[in-house]
Each structure stands twice: as C-alpha cells, then as structure tokens.
Design an enzyme around this catalytic site. Structure first.
Site, PDB file in Angstrom:
ATOM      1  CG  ASN A 255      54.072  23.275 -14.953  1.00  0.00           C
ATOM      2  OD1 ASN A 255      54.228  24.462 -15.158  1.00  0.00           O
ATOM      3  ND2 ASN A 255      52.950  22.775 -14.462  1.00  0.00           N
ATOM      4  CB  VAL A 256      56.487  21.289 -20.686  1.00  0.00           C
ATOM      5  CG1 VAL A 256      55.980  21.095 -22.100  1.00  0.00           C
ATOM      6  CG2 VAL A 256      57.377  22.525 -20.602  1.00  0.00           C
ATOM      7  CD  GLU A 257      49.881  20.348 -16.862  1.00  0.00           C
ATOM      8  OE1 GLU A 257      48.795  20.449 -17.468  1.00  0.00           O
ATOM      9  OE2 GLU A 257      49.995  20.489 -15.626  1.00  0.00           O
TER      10      GLU A 257
ATOM     11  CB  CYS B 266      58.347  18.559 -12.843  1.00  0.00           C
ATOM     12  SG  CYS B 266      57.077  17.559 -12.046  1.00  0.00           S
TER      13      CYS B 266
ATOM     14  CD  GLU C 268      60.415  21.060  -9.603  1.00  0.00           C
ATOM     15  OE1 GLU C 268      59.734  20.800 -10.618  1.00  0.00           O
ATOM     16  OE2 GLU C 268      59.923  21.196  -8.479  1.00  0.00           O
TER      17      GLU C 268
ATOM     18  CB  CYS D 158      56.931  16.154  -7.182  1.00  0.00           C
ATOM     19  SG  CYS D 158      57.982  15.759  -8.589  1.00  0.00           S
TER      20      CYS D 158
ATOM     21  CB  CYS E 268      61.334  17.590  -8.905  1.00  0.00           C
ATOM     22  SG  CYS E 268      60.541  17.432 -10.517  1.00  0.00           S
TER      23      CYS E 268
HETATM   24  N1  THU Z   1      54.724  20.109 -10.971  1.00  0.00           N
HETATM   25  C1  THU Z   1      55.962  20.640 -11.178  1.00  0.00           C
HETATM   26  O1  THU Z   1      56.235  21.236 -12.213  1.00  0.00           O
HETATM   27  N2  THU Z   1      56.899  20.461 -10.210  1.00  0.00           N
HETATM   28  C2  THU Z   1      56.663  19.858  -9.006  1.00  0.00           C
HETATM   29  O2  THU Z   1      57.583  19.680  -8.235  1.00  0.00           O
HETATM   30  C3  THU Z   1      55.299  19.480  -8.651  1.00  0.00           C
HETATM   31  C4  THU Z   1      54.356  19.374  -9.791  1.00  0.00           C
HETATM   32  C5  THU Z   1      53.712  20.268 -12.038  1.00  0.00           C
HETATM   33  C6  THU Z   1      53.441  19.007 -12.791  1.00  0.00           C
HETATM   34  C7  THU Z   1      52.046  19.289 -13.327  1.00  0.00           C
HETATM   35  O3  THU Z   1      52.183  19.985 -14.556  1.00  0.00           O
HETATM   36  C8  THU Z   1      51.429  20.222 -12.302  1.00  0.00           C
HETATM   37  O4  THU Z   1      52.485  20.681 -11.486  1.00  0.00           O
HETATM   38  C9  THU Z   1      50.378  19.548 -11.432  1.00  0.00           C
HETATM   39  O5  THU Z   1      50.870  18.398 -10.841  1.00  0.00           O
END
Ligand code: THU
Length: 133
Positions: free
Chosen positions: A47-49, A58, A60, A91, A94
């Site tokens: 994940n890259v916020e 996300c 994925e 999620c 994804c």
């Molecule tokens: N996140 C993912 O990378 N994939 C998912 O399927 C669920 C959530 C990440 C997004 C965010 O950076 C962190 O988890 C918290 O929601």
C-alpha cells in the site's frame, strides 16, 4: 487450479516482504500482497498512502500494476497480509480488481482458509456485463 497445486509459501513470503516496503505513515497499517500468475511468475505490491487520504493506493492496486506492466496474464492465486503477517481480506474495491484479473476461479487465502473469488465476490460485475456493439 486446485488449491493443493499452488505453492503457497513463496506467495506468503513475497507478501510479507512487501509489507516492509509499504508507505503507510498515516494509518500505520502496512499491507503486502503477492499473486501467482498463469505463466508462473509472482507479482507483488504494497500500500502507498497519501496526505490526501482518499488518494491512497491499496497493495492490490500495486500488484495489479506489476502484473500488467510485467506483461499481463491471469492471477491464479493471491495472498494478502498485514504488518504482523496475518492474512487479511482485500477490501471491496480490491476484490473487484482481483476479479477482473483473476476471474471467479482465482484462489484467495483468507482468514477462513482458501476461497475462490466467486465466493468472496459473488455475482461480480465483469466484462460480460458491458454492452457490446
Ligand atoms: N489496504 C490495502 O492495501 N488493501 C486492502 O485490501 C485493505 C486496505 C490499506 C489501505 C490503507 O493504506 C491501509 O490499508 C488502511 O486502510
């Protein structure tokens, strides 16, 4: 592909390695994911916020970019983990991504064992639903 035919451990290891690359300064919740492609390669993502929280990518999304940028193919099996190495569910958005690139038979490790995309995203909207001229 049967769940017993998949070499799952390299997928888990690749997903855990990805959590170490995650950029998650806002949530503090790193995610890593790895997928087995039908040609045998392993693709992965983290994940890259973003300071604009809604812009967050996300893990994925990164994995699907790796898949397509690396030549494409179909996902056969996917494993998604959190920063503690625990298996997590993708999620909703994804699941749609995985469905597009793996289809209903793609296998997914879940906290309840191996399930198909059909089971985790029933009646998925897909290419078959688009009007064709
Ligand atoms: N996140 C993912 O990378 N994939 C998912 O399927 C669920 C959530 C990440 C997004 C965010 O950076 C962190 O988890 C918290 O929601």
């Amino acid at each position: 592909m049967d769940r017993h035919e998949v070499d799952w451990e390299p997928l888990r290891e690749a997903a855990v390695r990805m959590t170490e690359r995650a950029y998650a300064p806002y949530s503090g919740y790193p995610v890593g994911v790895a997928g087995l492609v039908d040609d045998g390669r392993v693709v992965a993502g983290c994940n890259v916020e973003n300071a604009g929280y809604g812009v967050t990518l996300c893990a994925e999304c990164g994995m699907v970019s790796d898949l397509v940028a690396g030549g494409g193919g179909r996902l056969r099996a996917v494993w998604c983990v959190d920063g503690r190495g625990a298996t997590i569910m993708p999620c909703g958005r994804c699941r749609q991504l995985l469905s597009e690139h793996g289809g209903p038979e793609c296998l997914l490790q879940t906290p309840e064992g191996v399930l198909t995309m059909r089971e985790v995203l029933p009646q998925a909207f897909g290419p078959q639903d688009l009007y064709r001229t």
